[in-house]
Motif scaffolding. Structure first.
Motif, short mmCIF file in Angstrom:
data_model
loop_
_atom_site.label_atom_id
_atom_site.label_comp_id
_atom_site.label_asym_id
_atom_site.label_seq_id
_atom_site.Cartn_x
_atom_site.Cartn_y
_atom_site.Cartn_z
N ILE A 264 1.78 4.85 -2.40
CA ILE A 264 3.03 4.20 -1.83
C ILE A 264 2.56 3.47 -0.55
CG2 ILE A 264 5.27 4.02 -1.45
CD1 ILE A 264 4.89 4.44 -4.23
N PRO A 265 2.60 2.09 -0.40
CA PRO A 265 2.41 1.86 1.13
C PRO A 265 3.72 1.94 1.87
CG PRO A 265 3.14 0.11 -0.57
CD PRO A 265 3.08 1.38 -1.21
N VAL A 266 3.59 2.84 3.07
CA VAL A 266 4.66 3.47 3.61
C VAL A 266 4.76 3.06 5.20
CG1 VAL A 266 5.20 5.31 2.22
CG2 VAL A 266 3.65 5.41 4.20
N SER A 267 3.91 2.46 5.74
CA SER A 267 3.90 2.13 7.21
C SER A 267 3.09 0.83 7.60
CB SER A 267 3.26 3.16 7.79
OG SER A 267 3.29 2.96 9.38
N SER A 268 3.70 -0.07 8.42
CA SER A 268 2.97 -1.06 8.88
C SER A 268 1.72 -0.89 9.73
CB SER A 268 3.89 -2.06 9.47
OG SER A 268 4.62 -1.26 10.54
N ALA A 269 1.76 0.55 10.31
CA ALA A 269 0.70 0.98 11.34
C ALA A 269 -0.44 1.33 10.28
CB ALA A 269 1.32 2.35 11.83
N LEU A 270 -0.60 1.62 9.10
CA LEU A 270 -1.76 1.59 8.25
C LEU A 270 -2.51 0.39 8.62
CD1 LEU A 270 -0.49 2.23 4.82
CD2 LEU A 270 -1.53 3.84 6.32
N ASP A 271 -3.94 0.83 8.64
CA ASP A 271 -5.00 -0.22 8.54
C ASP A 271 -4.74 -1.12 7.58
OD1 ASP A 271 -7.71 -1.06 7.03
OD2 ASP A 271 -7.81 -1.20 9.22
N GLU A 272 -4.73 -2.59 8.18
CA GLU A 272 -4.38 -3.59 7.27
C GLU A 272 -5.18 -3.73 5.83
OE1 GLU A 272 -4.03 -8.76 7.39
OE2 GLU A 272 -4.51 -7.60 9.30
N GLU A 273 -6.38 -3.76 5.96
CA GLU A 273 -7.15 -3.61 4.66
C GLU A 273 -6.88 -2.52 3.72
OE1 GLU A 273 -9.27 -6.46 3.88
OE2 GLU A 273 -7.82 -6.87 5.22
N THR A 274 -6.45 -1.48 4.13
CA THR A 274 -5.91 -0.12 3.52
C THR A 274 -4.58 -0.36 2.86
OG1 THR A 274 -7.32 1.35 4.91
CG2 THR A 274 -5.40 2.12 3.42
N ALA A 275 -3.77 -1.00 3.71
CA ALA A 275 -2.49 -1.35 3.07
C ALA A 275 -2.48 -2.53 1.99
CB ALA A 275 -1.56 -1.98 4.27
N ARG A 276 -3.45 -3.54 2.36
CA ARG A 276 -3.46 -4.51 1.27
C ARG A 276 -3.98 -3.91 -0.19
NH1 ARG A 276 -7.73 -7.88 2.27
NH2 ARG A 276 -7.11 -9.21 0.48
N ALA A 277 -5.08 -3.05 -0.04
CA ALA A 277 -5.50 -2.41 -1.26
C ALA A 277 -4.30 -1.57 -1.94
CB ALA A 277 -6.61 -1.44 -0.75
N GLU A 278 -3.60 -0.82 -0.99
CA GLU A 278 -2.34 -0.07 -1.57
C GLU A 278 -1.25 -0.83 -2.31
OE1 GLU A 278 -1.00 3.04 1.46
OE2 GLU A 278 -2.86 4.11 1.13
N VAL A 279 -0.89 -1.72 -1.64
CA VAL A 279 -0.19 -2.73 -2.46
C VAL A 279 -0.52 -3.33 -3.56
CG1 VAL A 279 1.14 -4.86 -2.16
CG2 VAL A 279 1.08 -3.66 0.08
N TYR A 280 -1.66 -3.65 -3.80
CA TYR A 280 -2.49 -4.14 -5.11
C TYR A 280 -2.27 -2.82 -6.00
CZ TYR A 280 -3.76 -8.81 -3.69
OH TYR A 280 -3.97 -10.19 -3.39
N GLY A 281 -2.67 -1.77 -5.65
CA GLY A 281 -2.72 -0.66 -6.51
C GLY A 281 -1.04 -0.23 -6.86
N LEU A 282 -0.02 -0.48 -6.09
CA LEU A 282 1.09 -0.18 -6.57
C LEU A 282 1.44 -1.34 -7.50
CD1 LEU A 282 3.94 1.31 -6.09
CD2 LEU A 282 4.37 -0.04 -4.26
N ILE B 107 -11.00 -5.22 -2.33
CA ILE B 107 -10.76 -4.64 -0.93
C ILE B 107 -11.24 -3.16 -0.49
CG2 ILE B 107 -8.96 -4.27 0.59
CD1 ILE B 107 -7.30 -6.16 -1.00
N ALA B 108 -11.18 -2.45 -1.38
CA ALA B 108 -11.34 -0.93 -0.99
C ALA B 108 -12.62 -0.54 -1.50
CB ALA B 108 -10.21 -0.01 -1.49
N GLY B 109 -13.33 -1.26 -2.12
CA GLY B 109 -14.68 -0.60 -2.70
C GLY B 109 -15.78 -0.65 -1.63
N ASP B 110 -16.69 0.51 -2.18
CA ASP B 110 -17.80 0.89 -1.20
C ASP B 110 -18.95 -0.32 -1.26
OD1 ASP B 110 -16.55 3.11 -0.36
OD2 ASP B 110 -17.18 4.19 -1.91
N ASP B 111 -18.98 -1.03 -2.45
CA ASP B 111 -20.26 -1.78 -2.41
C ASP B 111 -19.88 -3.23 -1.72
OD1 ASP B 111 -22.13 -3.59 -3.13
OD2 ASP B 111 -22.01 -3.11 -5.19
N VAL B 112 -20.69 -3.47 -0.76
CA VAL B 112 -20.05 -4.56 0.27
C VAL B 112 -20.50 -5.64 -0.15
CG1 VAL B 112 -19.89 -3.25 2.37
CG2 VAL B 112 -22.12 -4.08 1.64
#
Length: 205
Positions: free
Chosen positions: A5-23, A142-147
């Protein structure tokens, strides 16, 4: 599916984007689990990702989760997207892009997924143009390790080709349905998030 669940605007923006897509992937793929509904009901209502534009639509999702029971949301999901035969609302890109399921847009999507080294899990009965699958691919890009794959260039290409051309039509169809309450709120949030994403990608051009 990622149920974070994306809960905070203080999250790193990329992490937040990935979490929104996941949700979004979790909520569009199946009726939400009791645990996911419980998380939504206690989620803070500040913006789940950078940008106040998302704050009000997110509040509406949380409010709808608090107003409706788990059973009511599950029943709504089935009424909109389930059932035998033709659903009330389609969540497949091919329907909006070509008017039919399993058409050329799906073939093009499969080619692009193959280039990214991705393939549908055989346990998943739905085709790859299901909105939940596409959101999960965006989360990975967004969140994958393979750049070589998980980078802004690939995100922009995939989003503008396979999501942006049709997902707002899906949001319109959901919002217009007389049975939609929780999913009407989710469609509003999806619309706001997609518009933010589109603006961000436009800045890369």
């Amino acid at each position: 599916m990622n149920n974070a669940i994306p809960v905070s605007s203080a999250l790193d923006e990329e992490t937040a984007r990935a979490e929104v897509y996941g949700l979004l992937a979790a909520l569009y793929y199946a009726p939400p689990s009791p645990d996911l509904m419980a998380q939504l009901r206690v989620a803070v209502t500040e913006a789940p990702a950078a940008g106040g534009f998302l704050e009000e639509p997110w509040r509406e999702v949380v409010a709808a989760a608090r107003e409706l029971s788990d059973d009511e949301v599950a029943t709504e999901y089935d009424a909109l997207f389930g059932g035998v035969g033709k659903p009330e609302v389609y969540v497949f890109g091919s329907h909006y892009l070509s008017g039919f399921l399993n058409e050329k847009p799906l073939a093009a999507l499969r080619n692009d997924l193959a280039e990214l080294g991705l393939a549908r899990d055989e346990a998943m009965p739905e085709t790859e143009d299901h909105v939940a699958y596409l959101c999960e691919v965006m989360r990975y890009l967004i969140a994958g390790d393979d750049v070589a794959v998980a980078n802004l260039t690939q995100q922009q290409k995939f989003f503008t080709t396979h999501l942006q051309p049709w997902v707002l039509q899906m949001c319109d169809a959901i919002a217009a349905h007389h049975r939609a309450r929780f999913y009407a709120a989710l469609a509003g949030f999806t619309r706001a998030f997609v518009n933010v994403e589109a603006q961000g990608f436009d800045m890369l051009v």
